[in-house]
Design a protein around this motif. Structure first.
Motif, PDB file in Angstrom:
ATOM      1  N   ILE A 226       0.865  -1.180   0.000  1.00 23.84           N
ATOM      2  CA  ILE A 226       0.000   0.000   0.000  1.00 23.84           C
ATOM      3  C   ILE A 226       0.899   1.226   0.000  1.00 23.84           C
ATOM      4  CG2 ILE A 226      -1.716   1.301   1.326  1.00 23.84           C
ATOM      5  CD1 ILE A 226      -2.805  -1.311   2.375  1.00 23.84           C
ATOM      6  N   ASN A 227       0.459   2.267  -0.653  1.00 25.90           N
ATOM      7  CA  ASN A 227       1.229   3.509  -0.735  1.00 25.90           C
ATOM      8  C   ASN A 227       1.678   3.929   0.661  1.00 25.90           C
ATOM      9  OD1 ASN A 227       1.180   6.664  -0.517  1.00 25.90           O
ATOM     10  ND2 ASN A 227       1.588   6.194  -2.675  1.00 25.90           N
ATOM     11  N   SER A 228       2.977   4.170   0.821  1.00 30.50           N
ATOM     12  CA  SER A 228       3.529   4.468   2.143  1.00 30.50           C
ATOM     13  C   SER A 228       2.948   5.751   2.735  1.00 30.50           C
ATOM     14  CB  SER A 228       5.058   4.569   2.073  1.00 30.50           C
ATOM     15  OG  SER A 228       5.453   5.587   1.172  1.00 30.50           O
ATOM     16  N   ARG A 229       2.602   6.710   1.892  1.00 26.17           N
ATOM     17  CA  ARG A 229       2.000   7.952   2.383  1.00 26.17           C
ATOM     18  C   ARG A 229       0.645   7.671   3.028  1.00 26.17           C
ATOM     19  NH1 ARG A 229       2.470  13.098   4.263  1.00 26.17           N
ATOM     20  NH2 ARG A 229       0.846  14.480   3.457  1.00 26.17           N
ATOM     21  N   ASP A 230      -0.164   6.810   2.389  1.00 19.82           N
ATOM     22  CA  ASP A 230      -1.468   6.455   2.952  1.00 19.82           C
ATOM     23  C   ASP A 230      -1.311   5.751   4.289  1.00 19.82           C
ATOM     24  OD1 ASP A 230      -2.612   7.564   0.741  1.00 19.82           O
ATOM     25  OD2 ASP A 230      -3.197   5.665  -0.196  1.00 19.82           O
ATOM     26  N   VAL A 231      -0.347   4.836   4.359  1.00 22.50           N
ATOM     27  CA  VAL A 231      -0.123   4.104   5.615  1.00 22.50           C
ATOM     28  C   VAL A 231       0.323   5.064   6.708  1.00 22.50           C
ATOM     29  CG1 VAL A 231       1.192   2.263   6.742  1.00 22.50           C
ATOM     30  CG2 VAL A 231       0.443   1.983   4.373  1.00 22.50           C
ATOM     31  N   MET A 232       1.193   6.001   6.371  1.00 24.08           N
ATOM     32  CA  MET A 232       1.683   6.963   7.355  1.00 24.08           C
ATOM     33  C   MET A 232       0.544   7.832   7.890  1.00 24.08           C
ATOM     34  SD  MET A 232       4.390   8.252   8.935  1.00 24.08           S
ATOM     35  CE  MET A 232       5.918   8.058   8.002  1.00 24.08           C
ATOM     36  N   VAL A 233      -0.329   8.308   7.010  1.00 19.05           N
ATOM     37  CA  VAL A 233      -1.439   9.155   7.454  1.00 19.05           C
ATOM     38  C   VAL A 233      -2.409   8.355   8.308  1.00 19.05           C
ATOM     39  CG1 VAL A 233      -3.410  10.542   6.696  1.00 19.05           C
ATOM     40  CG2 VAL A 233      -1.227  10.716   5.500  1.00 19.05           C
ATOM     41  N   TYR A 234      -2.684   7.116   7.906  1.00 20.08           N
ATOM     42  CA  TYR A 234      -3.601   6.265   8.673  1.00 20.08           C
ATOM     43  C   TYR A 234      -3.082   6.023  10.096  1.00 20.08           C
ATOM     44  CZ  TYR A 234      -5.933   1.949  10.196  1.00 20.08           C
ATOM     45  OH  TYR A 234      -6.608   1.005  10.927  1.00 20.08           O
TER      46      TYR A 234
END
Length: 458
Positions: A226-234
């Protein structure tokens, strides 16, 4: 997509390494608890400590100062050996964490009445996690270790306690080393795999700090594809939501920690089943065949002491609180992220899998604090918060956190209808005032006490 998800173990495809790990676990007396021996460095550290203990034993036994229940110096050294030389946080990682948290906070504002925590945003590596969370781990571990030592001593017959008097200092040293070694391995493991400063609702990060571990989060993103940016925000949203609770629900952190302290204060070691088994073996007969048969029976018995607490309700309270915290966090984060990050459902599932297969509050407590408790009912708690919001709205939902007396009970997690009916019936639609409700209950109690005194005087 990887099946590892948010799990604490990322797997190893090398069969030889796996076999060696299993052999080490079999040889390791702490293998059953999930601790590794830490290699030559860990053994050398233990031998070092043992030598220091023997050299200082005479002066220690004459000292009036009690021995600490945990050798925290040993624990920290062993944990640092496991974390190794973690890469320093670079400016890019720091900026990514700060931006993700700020974005998550903006999205959370739409779905909760609790304001931002206003705390500092920090990016940590494994060494930072160990250093910054150790003070809170110490607070939770110390009473458990202290009361465990006292319970072990209390379980001995009085004659044995008198005979062991001169050796108590040595026993305390050994016990402190044992606790220190186990704590070091447990903290080392958690430090290398934690994602935030308060994973799973455990308030171990310093007060007012929103902390994320970007290197560990990047590994998770790679595993999940999964896109690392999405994981970081989640993950930022989950941590920011927890910190809102810890900051604006002033009783919450103390209630979580005091539950551990209360449990520890009631620790009891029960050896009655061992004594009963020994009496039934009839070793006094002197018959070699009968003695041999008795020894075979002993080998098949579980002779471990049973550790319980007179304050078992404290564990139930801890389970319920952790479930309510994580259920609220997951509900609010899902609302805030669902339409903005398409992978939210997959990330929720990965987080649940992490709780179930290796990264959970109950496993962290079992390893570090020594408390065994059932998995928090996070799914049930999330459903409860969802139903509460539908029934009374977001403002009344979050107002439930105002006072511990208003919180759902363990029974409410199983059946929320009665709890929700209570919220619907309060004040017949008048705006809910938690403080006013507490004052009303206290007035009624005082009036009842005064009326009872008057009746007694008559």
């Amino acid at each position: 997509m990887s099946t590892h998800g948010f799990g604490f173990s990322f797997g190893n495809n090398d069969d030889d390494d796996d076999r060696e790990h299993r052999e080490n676990q079999n040889q390791n007396p702490f293998g059953a608890f999930g601790f590794s021996t830490g290699g030559a460095g860990g053994l050398g550290d233990i031998l070092n400590q043992f030598g220091q203990m023997l050299s200082g034993m005479g002066s220690s036994m004459n000292s009036r100062e009690p021995n600490p229940p945990v050798n925290y110096d040993m624990a920290e050294r062993i944990a640092k050996q496991q974390t190794g030389k973690a890469a320093s946080i670079n400016s890019q990682e720091k900026a990514a964490v700060e931006d993700s948290v700020r974005l998550a906070e903006l999205w959370l504002d739409e779905f909760t009445e609790l304001p931002t925590s206003g705390g500092s945003i920090e990016a940590w590596n494994a060494a930072d996690y160990l250093e910054r969370t150790l003070p809170m781990w110490k607070r939770m571990v110390t009473p458990v270790a202290k009361n465990m030592n006292e319970a072990q001593l209390a379980s001995l017959p009085e004659e044995a306690r008198e005979m062991m008097g001169p050796m108590l200092s040595m026993m305390n040293h050994m016990s402190g080393m044992n606790f220190g070694m186990q704590l070091g391995h447990a903290l080392g493991e958690i430090s290398t795999q934690a994602l935030t400063g308060s994973d799973f609702g455990l308030p171990v990060a310093p007060e007012g700090v929103i902390a994320l571990l970007p290197a560990h989060i990047q590994k998770i993103a790679n595993d999940l594809e999964i896109n690392s940016r999405d994981v970081m925000v989640y993950i930022s949203a989950r941590e920011a939501a927890r910190q809102r609770l810890f900051r604006h629900v002033p009783w919450l952190v103390e209630r979580l920690v005091s539950s551990v302290e209360e449990y520890a204060a009631g620790l009891v070691i029960d050896t009655s089943h061992i004594e009963e088994a020994a009496r039934g073996l009839n070793l006094e007969s002197g018959d070699p065949a009968q003695i041999q048969e008795a020894m075979q029976q002993l080998q098949n018995m579980d002779l471990s002491p049973k550790i319980t607490s007179r304050n078992a309700a404290a564990v139930s309270r801890l389970e319920t609180l952790l479930a309510l915290v994580e259920g609220w966090v997951e509900f609010v984060v899902t609302q805030a992220m669902g339409n903005r990050i398409p992978a939210t459902a997959a990330l929720n599932e990965a987080w649940r899998r992490r709780r179930a297969t290796g990264g959970s509050a109950e496993q962290a407590f079992a390893k570090v604090v020594g408390i065994e408790f059932n998995a928090p009912k996070v799914a049930e708690a999330m459903e409860l918060w969802s139903r509460v919001e539908v029934a009374v709205g977001t403002q009344r939902r979050d107002a439930v956190w105002e006072h511990p007396d208003f919180m759902p009970s363990a029974e409410d997690l199983e059946n929320s209808a009665e709890f929700i009916d209570g919220l619907l019936g309060e004040n017949d639609g008048v705006e809910f005032d938690p403080i006013g409700e507490i004052e009303r209950l206290e007035r009624e109690k005082n009036e009842g006490d005064e009326q009872g005194k008057e009746e007694e005087e008559k």
